[in-house]
Write a protein that holds these residues in place. Structure first.
Motif, PDB file in Angstrom:
ATOM      1  N   ARG A 143       0.343  -1.828  -0.896  1.00  0.00           N
ATOM      2  CA  ARG A 143      -0.478  -2.985  -0.548  1.00  0.00           C
ATOM      3  C   ARG A 143      -0.588  -3.952  -1.726  1.00  0.00           C
ATOM      4  O   ARG A 143      -0.454  -3.561  -2.888  1.00  0.00           O
ATOM      5  N   SER A 144      -0.858  -5.204  -1.401  1.00  0.00           N
ATOM      6  CA  SER A 144      -1.072  -6.217  -2.415  1.00  0.00           C
ATOM      7  C   SER A 144      -2.429  -6.016  -3.074  1.00  0.00           C
ATOM      8  O   SER A 144      -3.420  -5.695  -2.400  1.00  0.00           O
ATOM      9  N   SER A 145      -2.477  -6.203  -4.389  1.00  0.00           N
ATOM     10  CA  SER A 145      -3.730  -6.001  -5.116  1.00  0.00           C
ATOM     11  C   SER A 145      -4.735  -7.118  -4.854  1.00  0.00           C
ATOM     12  O   SER A 145      -5.933  -6.914  -5.009  1.00  0.00           O
ATOM     13  N   GLU A 146      -4.281  -8.285  -4.460  1.00  0.00           N
ATOM     14  CA  GLU A 146      -5.179  -9.417  -4.257  1.00  0.00           C
ATOM     15  C   GLU A 146      -5.734  -9.471  -2.841  1.00  0.00           C
ATOM     16  O   GLU A 146      -6.938  -9.473  -2.638  1.00  0.00           O
ATOM     17  N   GLY A 148      -4.765  -7.272  -0.244  1.00  0.00           N
ATOM     18  CA  GLY A 148      -4.730  -6.004   0.479  1.00  0.00           C
ATOM     19  C   GLY A 148      -3.716  -5.963   1.598  1.00  0.00           C
ATOM     20  O   GLY A 148      -3.729  -5.041   2.419  1.00  0.00           O
TER      21      GLY A 148
END
Length: 299
Positions: A143-146, A148
């Motif tokens: 998933r993307s850290s920013e 999600g």
């Protein structure tokens, strides 16, 4: 002996016994006393040595009220400073590093993270080895850290790539063993897009149509045997300034005997065989396809 004489003799004996009393020694004397003193002294020496060793161990191991060595017990949990080694399994709820510091897990062979349910059954496993990184679970997600957003997901049924663009930088491109379903395929700017099947056929299908566009370059379709353009209900429309069909066979036709003054044939018409093969026939006043149809017999 009369009674008076017996009493007198008994009194004399009592007087003699009272004059010469006997004493019995009480206590430990001799070699027993020396052994007792020796054991007491040995016990005292052992106690002093044990006390000295205990103080030395406390000093070396850095025992304090908060913990020992690099281990500190705080209100939030246990804090380890520096490099720590665990020889047995470690069971914790959460592991995190200090602020602005990386968390490094190192092993001589591999690092394995296991997840178990309340019954102790293994539900997930992540192994980082010298040859590969293996993950065993029902579903694997990145998933993307920013935001999600799911960037990559894999399970037994499908693999999902959630990024806006899939970029492959390998010189050999991408190899698919089975079918690929995608709404859009595009090459990088100033780069060619090539779809190739070296040993099998290449098929493109869509329920509402397939659109191929080359806005700033050429479109080429090359095959070894046959190229099929098939439309079951509509038509095949070719719209271009120039349409060329190269390497078409030419049929010979002459309505009159050939003479040296006959001009060279430069105009041809396209003929179609019953099997769909195209060939060129010299153009005349009327169609010459019927008279030169013998070429269809060799196709």
């Amino acid at each position: 002996m009369t009674r008076e004489q017996y009493i007198l003799a008994a009194q004399q004996n009592n007087l003699q016994r009272a004059e010469t009393p006997q004493f019995y020694p009480v206590g430990i004397y001799g070699w027993r006393k020396r052994c007792l003193y020796f054991f007491v002294l040995l016990l005292l020496v052992i106690m002093i040595v044990n006390l000295a060793l205990t103080i030395w161990i406390l000093k070396v191991m850095n025992f304090t009220v908060d913990g020992m060595g690099n281990l500190r017990v705080t209100k939030k949990g246990i804090r380890l400073e520096g490099v720590s080694e665990f020889l047995l399994p470690l069971y914790v709820k959460e592991i995190h590093s200090q602020k602005d510091s990386p968390l490094i897990l190192q092993s001589d062979r591999n690092v394995t993270l296991n997840a178990r349910n309340h019954l102790g059954q293994l539900t997930g496993q992540l192994t980082v080895g010298s040859q590969a990184v293996e993950a065993q679970c029902k579903r694997f997600e990145v998933r993307s850290s920013e935001s999600g957003k799911v960037l990559f997901a894999a399970d037994e049924d499908e693999i999902t790539i959630g990024s806006d663009r899939l970029k492959v930088t390998g010189t050999e491109g991408v190899v698919f063993d089975h079918s690929v379903e995608t709404p859009y395929i595009r090459a990088e700017p100033s780069q060619d897009l090539r779809l190739e099947s070296p040993t099998r056929s290449l098929t493109m299908e869509a329920p509402k149509g397939v659109q191929i566009s080359a806005e700033a370059g050429d479109f080429k379709a090359t095959c070894r045997k046959e190229l099929h353009l098939q439309s079951t209900e509509g038509e095949i429309f070719l719209n271009a300034n120039t349409i060329r069909l190269g390497n078409l066979p030419q049929a010979s036709f002459s309505s009159s005997p050939t003479t040296a003054t006959t001009p060279r044939q430069t105009v041809y018409e396209i003929c179609v065989c019953p099997n769909g093969k195209l060939y060129l026939s010299p153009a005349g006043a009327a169609s010459t396809c019927q008279t030169s149809s013998s070429i269809c017999l060799w196709s």
